[in-house]
Design a protein around this motif. Structure first.
Motif, PDB file in Angstrom:
ATOM      1  N   ASP A 267      -4.899  -1.164   1.509  1.00  0.00           N
ATOM      2  CA  ASP A 267      -6.027  -1.545   1.397  1.00  0.00           C
ATOM      3  C   ASP A 267      -6.338  -2.895   2.589  1.00  0.00           C
ATOM      4  O   ASP A 267      -7.042  -3.823   1.764  1.00  0.00           O
ATOM      5  CB  ASP A 267      -6.635  -1.594   0.269  1.00  0.00           C
ATOM      6  CG  ASP A 267      -8.268  -1.493   0.373  1.00  0.00           C
ATOM      7  OD1 ASP A 267      -8.523  -1.578   2.149  1.00  0.00           O
ATOM      8  OD2 ASP A 267      -9.221  -2.193  -0.360  1.00  0.00           O
ATOM      9  N   CYS A 268      -5.830  -3.242   3.646  1.00  0.00           N
ATOM     10  CA  CYS A 268      -5.779  -4.519   3.838  1.00  0.00           C
ATOM     11  C   CYS A 268      -5.812  -4.542   5.740  1.00  0.00           C
ATOM     12  O   CYS A 268      -5.559  -3.336   6.107  1.00  0.00           O
ATOM     13  CB  CYS A 268      -4.550  -5.624   3.972  1.00  0.00           C
ATOM     14  SG  CYS A 268      -2.843  -4.919   4.275  1.00  0.00           S
TER      15      CYS A 268
ATOM     16  N   SER B 148      -5.268  -9.671   1.679  1.00  0.00           N
ATOM     17  CA  SER B 148      -6.714  -8.940   2.080  1.00  0.00           C
ATOM     18  C   SER B 148      -5.622  -8.421   4.094  1.00  0.00           C
ATOM     19  O   SER B 148      -6.329  -7.594   4.899  1.00  0.00           O
ATOM     20  CB  SER B 148      -8.239  -9.179   2.500  1.00  0.00           C
ATOM     21  OG  SER B 148      -7.721 -10.513   3.054  1.00  0.00           O
TER      22      SER B 148
ATOM     23  N   SER C 131      -3.846   1.559   5.223  1.00  0.00           N
ATOM     24  CA  SER C 131      -4.565   2.454   4.275  1.00  0.00           C
ATOM     25  C   SER C 131      -3.995   2.278   3.298  1.00  0.00           C
ATOM     26  O   SER C 131      -4.697   2.507   1.894  1.00  0.00           O
ATOM     27  CB  SER C 131      -4.272   3.563   4.488  1.00  0.00           C
ATOM     28  OG  SER C 131      -4.795   5.054   3.477  1.00  0.00           O
TER      29      SER C 131
ATOM     30  N   SER D 182       2.361  -4.232  -3.297  1.00  0.00           N
ATOM     31  CA  SER D 182       1.606  -3.793  -4.821  1.00  0.00           C
ATOM     32  C   SER D 182       1.736  -4.599  -5.160  1.00  0.00           C
ATOM     33  O   SER D 182       1.023  -5.173  -5.915  1.00  0.00           O
ATOM     34  CB  SER D 182       1.232  -2.383  -4.719  1.00  0.00           C
ATOM     35  OG  SER D 182       0.920  -1.719  -3.880  1.00  0.00           O
TER      36      SER D 182
END
Length: 168
Positions: free
Chosen positions: A106-107, A62, A103, A52
């Motif tokens: 987000d990738c 991604s 999750s 993050s």
């Protein structure tokens, strides 16, 4: 985001440490950290925090690749796909590794065994370039083996392991 990400998230998840990095498509490492493999909660929390922070620092991704200790459930049709299954590593049996990170970050996540990851690396960029079949054997916390046939890691009915033995 463009069709090709400028960066990829990668993890070599070992029994003693998670080596996490952000890499370019040319395999240049732009950020890295070693996180001790303690409990799943501590280790995965630190892993998510690292990735993050890298996004916030200007390294968007991604896609993530994970080469992990196991045994792993590698059957995409299984409800526990991407889980570490029954392992001698304390606290890690039945840990959702791939889906939890996908999750939280987000990738898209691709996962395989650590030894298949190493075998694939040798097949593509190392000593096994040009070979039809590559076999990689490692002796570390356990004895592991990875096999690549015509560019694809070998998977079977269950997690392929050369051996685990508890010595007391």
């Amino acid at each position: 985001m463009a069709l090709t990400d400028p960066y990829y998230a990668v993890i070599e998840a070992g029994g003693t440490k998670f080596n996490c990095a952000i890499v370019t498509p040319d395999k240049d490492i732009v950020a890295e950290i070693r996180i001790p493999t303690t409990t799943p909660e501590e280790t995965l929390s630190a892993t998510v925090a690292f990735f993050s922070a890298q996004r916030e620092a200007g390294y968007p991704f991604s896609k993530m690749g994970i080469a992990s200790f196991g045994p792993l459930d590698l059957d995409p049709a299984s409800p526990t796909y991407g889980y570490i299954t029954k392992t001698p590593k304390p606290h890690w049996s039945n840990t959702d590794l791939a889906n939890a990170l996908a999750s939280a970050l987000d990738c898209e996540v691709v996962i395989d065994t650590d030894v298949n990851g190493a075998a694939l690396g040798e097949y593509r960029w190392g000593a096994a370039q040009g070979a039809g079949v590559a076999v990689y054997v490692t002796v570390g916390t356990g004895v592991g083996g990875g096999i690549v046939v015509n560019g694809k890691p070998l998977h079977g009915l269950v997690h392929p392991e050369i051996g685990h033995m508890l010595v007391q």
